[in-house]
Design a protein around this motif. Sequence first.
Motif, short mmCIF file in Angstrom:
data_model
loop_
_atom_site.label_atom_id
_atom_site.label_comp_id
_atom_site.label_asym_id
_atom_site.label_seq_id
_atom_site.Cartn_x
_atom_site.Cartn_y
_atom_site.Cartn_z
N SER A 67 69.74 34.49 -80.29
CA SER A 67 69.58 33.69 -79.08
C SER A 67 68.12 33.51 -78.69
O SER A 67 67.77 32.63 -77.91
N GLY A 68 67.25 34.39 -79.21
CA GLY A 68 65.85 34.36 -78.81
C GLY A 68 65.55 35.23 -77.60
O GLY A 68 64.39 35.43 -77.24
N ASN A 69 66.58 35.79 -76.97
CA ASN A 69 66.42 36.68 -75.82
C ASN A 69 65.95 38.04 -76.32
O ASN A 69 66.62 38.67 -77.13
N LYS A 70 64.81 38.52 -75.81
CA LYS A 70 64.26 39.80 -76.27
C LYS A 70 64.81 41.00 -75.51
O LYS A 70 64.59 42.14 -75.92
N ALA A 71 65.50 40.79 -74.42
CA ALA A 71 65.97 41.90 -73.58
C ALA A 71 67.03 42.73 -74.31
O ALA A 71 67.96 42.18 -74.89
N PRO A 72 66.91 44.06 -74.27
CA PRO A 72 67.91 44.91 -74.93
C PRO A 72 69.22 44.95 -74.15
O PRO A 72 69.23 44.97 -72.92
N SER A 73 70.32 44.96 -74.90
CA SER A 73 71.64 45.09 -74.29
C SER A 73 71.97 46.57 -74.14
O SER A 73 71.26 47.44 -74.65
N GLU A 74 73.07 46.87 -73.46
CA GLU A 74 73.51 48.27 -73.35
C GLU A 74 73.87 48.82 -74.73
O GLU A 74 73.61 49.98 -75.02
N ALA A 75 74.43 47.98 -75.60
CA ALA A 75 74.75 48.41 -76.97
C ALA A 75 73.46 48.75 -77.73
O ALA A 75 73.42 49.73 -78.48
N ASP A 76 72.40 47.97 -77.51
CA ASP A 76 71.11 48.24 -78.15
C ASP A 76 70.57 49.60 -77.69
O ASP A 76 70.07 50.39 -78.50
N LYS A 77 70.66 49.86 -76.41
CA LYS A 77 70.19 51.14 -75.86
C LYS A 77 71.02 52.29 -76.40
O LYS A 77 70.47 53.35 -76.73
N LYS A 86 71.63 57.13 -80.12
CA LYS A 86 72.35 57.81 -81.21
C LYS A 86 71.46 58.05 -82.42
O LYS A 86 71.47 59.14 -83.00
N ILE A 87 70.68 57.06 -82.79
CA ILE A 87 69.80 57.21 -83.96
C ILE A 87 68.70 58.22 -83.67
O ILE A 87 68.36 59.05 -84.52
N LEU A 92 62.24 58.95 -84.68
CA LEU A 92 62.42 57.54 -84.36
C LEU A 92 61.21 57.13 -83.53
O LEU A 92 61.05 57.59 -82.39
N LEU A 93 60.34 56.30 -84.11
CA LEU A 93 59.09 55.94 -83.44
C LEU A 93 59.23 54.73 -82.53
O LEU A 93 58.50 54.60 -81.56
N ASP A 94 60.16 53.82 -82.88
CA ASP A 94 60.32 52.62 -82.06
C ASP A 94 61.60 51.90 -82.46
O ASP A 94 62.18 52.17 -83.52
N HIS A 95 62.04 51.03 -81.59
CA HIS A 95 63.13 50.09 -81.86
C HIS A 95 62.62 48.73 -81.39
O HIS A 95 62.29 48.57 -80.22
N LEU A 96 62.52 47.81 -82.32
CA LEU A 96 62.05 46.47 -82.00
C LEU A 96 63.21 45.48 -82.00
O LEU A 96 64.05 45.52 -82.88
N ILE A 97 63.22 44.63 -80.99
CA ILE A 97 64.12 43.48 -80.99
C ILE A 97 63.22 42.30 -81.34
O ILE A 97 62.27 42.01 -80.61
N VAL A 98 63.51 41.68 -82.47
CA VAL A 98 62.62 40.63 -82.97
C VAL A 98 63.24 39.25 -82.81
O VAL A 98 64.45 39.08 -82.88
N THR A 99 62.38 38.29 -82.56
CA THR A 99 62.76 36.88 -82.58
C THR A 99 61.75 36.19 -83.50
O THR A 99 60.82 36.83 -83.99
N SER A 136 59.52 45.96 -77.66
CA SER A 136 59.35 47.30 -78.20
C SER A 136 59.87 48.33 -77.21
O SER A 136 59.38 48.42 -76.09
N PHE A 137 60.87 49.12 -77.62
CA PHE A 137 61.37 50.19 -76.77
C PHE A 137 60.26 51.18 -76.44
O PHE A 137 60.15 51.66 -75.31
N ALA A 138 59.42 51.51 -77.42
CA ALA A 138 58.34 52.48 -77.20
C ALA A 138 57.32 51.95 -76.21
O ALA A 138 56.92 52.66 -75.28
N ASP A 139 56.90 50.71 -76.39
CA ASP A 139 55.89 50.13 -75.49
C ASP A 139 56.41 50.04 -74.06
O ASP A 139 55.62 50.15 -73.11
N GLU A 140 57.70 49.83 -73.91
CA GLU A 140 58.29 49.67 -72.57
C GLU A 140 58.75 51.00 -71.97
O GLU A 140 59.36 51.01 -70.90
N GLY A 141 58.51 52.12 -72.67
CA GLY A 141 58.92 53.43 -72.17
C GLY A 141 60.41 53.65 -72.19
O GLY A 141 60.94 54.49 -71.46
N ALA A 142 61.13 52.90 -73.02
CA ALA A 142 62.60 52.99 -73.08
C ALA A 142 63.10 53.83 -74.25
O ALA A 142 64.29 53.86 -74.52
N LEU A 143 62.19 54.49 -74.94
CA LEU A 143 62.60 55.31 -76.09
C LEU A 143 62.77 56.71 -75.64
O LEU A 143 62.74 57.67 -75.82
#
Length: 155
Positions: free
Chosen positions: A108-118, A123-124, A135-142, A148-155
């Motif tokens: 879709s091009g939407n970069k926002a993480p879903s609850e499933a993504d979180k 789990k990983i 696990l250093l980061d999780h990127l949602i790419v378009t 970036s989960f790490a850059d946003e403090g969500a890791l």
Amino acid sequence: MKANENSSWKTVSEIDLIYRTKIKSSERPLITSSKSAYGILAGCWDPDKIEFIEQFKVLLLSQSNKVIGVYQVSSGGIAGTVVDIRLLFAAALKANAVGLIIAHNHPSGNKAPSEADKGITRKIKAAGELMDIRLLDHLIVTSQAYYSFADEGAL
């Protein structure tokens, strides 16, 4: 002991773990930031699929954060893909990786993480901690940007 009991070992599969690489450590790309990880991942994504189907990939990293390889964990549909954590860690263990950066695209091009993504990120991360694989980061790419989960403090 019966004769057929003595030969039962012949019906057991032998497991052999081998890691081969043709790329010298000095030639492997170094990950220094989410931006450098995105640059490598963007180059690995099929441009005909990034806005069509969701895919999940993992960058396998050495102790010095050099890229050992990229493994495509799954490929799914328009709105999701199934991630088998066992297959992800089978690849990480076979490559002797000590760090991971996981990534998936949002067609879709939407970069926002879903609850499933979180949830899959948690789990990983927890599974990796058990095996000392960070696990250093999780990127949602378009096709044009990333989250970036790490850059946003969500890791």
